[in-house]
Design an enzyme around this catalytic site. Structure first.
Site, short mmCIF file in Angstrom:
data_model
loop_
_atom_site.label_atom_id
_atom_site.label_comp_id
_atom_site.label_asym_id
_atom_site.label_seq_id
_atom_site.Cartn_x
_atom_site.Cartn_y
_atom_site.Cartn_z
CB SER A 1 12.15 -26.21 -28.01
OG SER A 1 12.10 -26.08 -26.61
CG ASP A 2 10.73 -24.73 -34.00
OD1 ASP A 2 11.56 -25.48 -34.56
OD2 ASP A 2 9.66 -24.39 -34.53
#
Length: 228
Positions: free
Chosen positions: A53-54
């Site tokens: 997610s990053d």
């Protein structure tokens, strides 16, 4: 690789990767590898059900062999099978311009709106935002000004005035795609995250929704690409 013999509950020891940030690479390399990053993200989200997610610039390296390497899985999210299928349907309906299904059914199936909520009032509002974003991104790339995060911000404002509940994983999905788009725009100012996601979405449409739906979607996306 993770070295388990040197890892504990509090310390994760992993392989050191030599490379250059994708965002610091030549524009040609960015244009070549960003589609790989987009497909990687979509595969994790829709096939594996656990996604990074990053993907900010420091977590995407290009190795000496020219391979895209994704680092640091400290922020990840999981998506259940039912939600993955619902997301796939929503992507198909979005790219296929089937806003009726997207607004009246997908928003409820994904948990954005209560099952008994009347979406008729929302339909023209959401259709205007989504149509504007897709038309500017799909029909004439040279005139495109609205990016993913701008559309997301506009949707968030609408969410505030209606009984929307945004699933936790969805916020991380938009974050991940937004970061990828930001890196891509460094090497290609006319990059289109929607069309970059289309090939994988088409493949998923074939596998989940059947060959007829997938074939229709492929035809629509092909015509959009040609017009662009």
């Amino acid at each position: 690789n993770v070295y388990e013999e040197y890892s504990t509950r509090r310390v994760l020891t992993s392989e050191w990767i030599e490379g250059v940030k994708l965002s610091d690479s030549p524009n040609e390399t960015i244009r070549e590898l960003i589609p790989v990053g987009v497909e990687l993200f979509m595969t994790q989200l829709l096939d594996i059900g656990a996604f990074h997610s990053d993907p900010h610039p420091g977590n995407l390296l290009v190795t000496k062999d020219g391979v895209l390497c994704l680092l640091d899985f400290g922020l990840c999210a999981e998506v259940e099978v039912g939600a993955r299928e619902a997301i796939t349907k929503a992507i198909v309906h979005l790219l296929y311009r089937d806003f009726d299904s997207l607004i009246h059914h997908d928003t409820k199936e994904l948990g954005f709106l209560p099952k008994d909520f009347d979406t008729e009032e929302l339909k023209p509002i959401l259709t205007k935002v989504l149509t504007g974003g897709l038309l500017q991104s799909g029909s004439n790339l040279k005139k495109r000004k609205r990016k993913l995060m701008e559309i997301s911000n506009e949707l968030n404002e609408i969410f505030f005035h209606y009984p929307f509940q945004v699933p936790g994983f969805f916020a991380l999905v938009t974050r991940g795609l937004g970061l990828l788009e930001g890196i891509a725009l460094v090497g290609e100012p006319e990059f289109d995250i929607f069309m970059a996601s289309a090939p994988y979405a088409t493949k998923r449409a074939f596998s989940i929704l059947g060959h007829q739906t997938g074939r229709r979607m492929s035809q629509v996306l092909s015509s959009q690409t040609l017009s662009a």
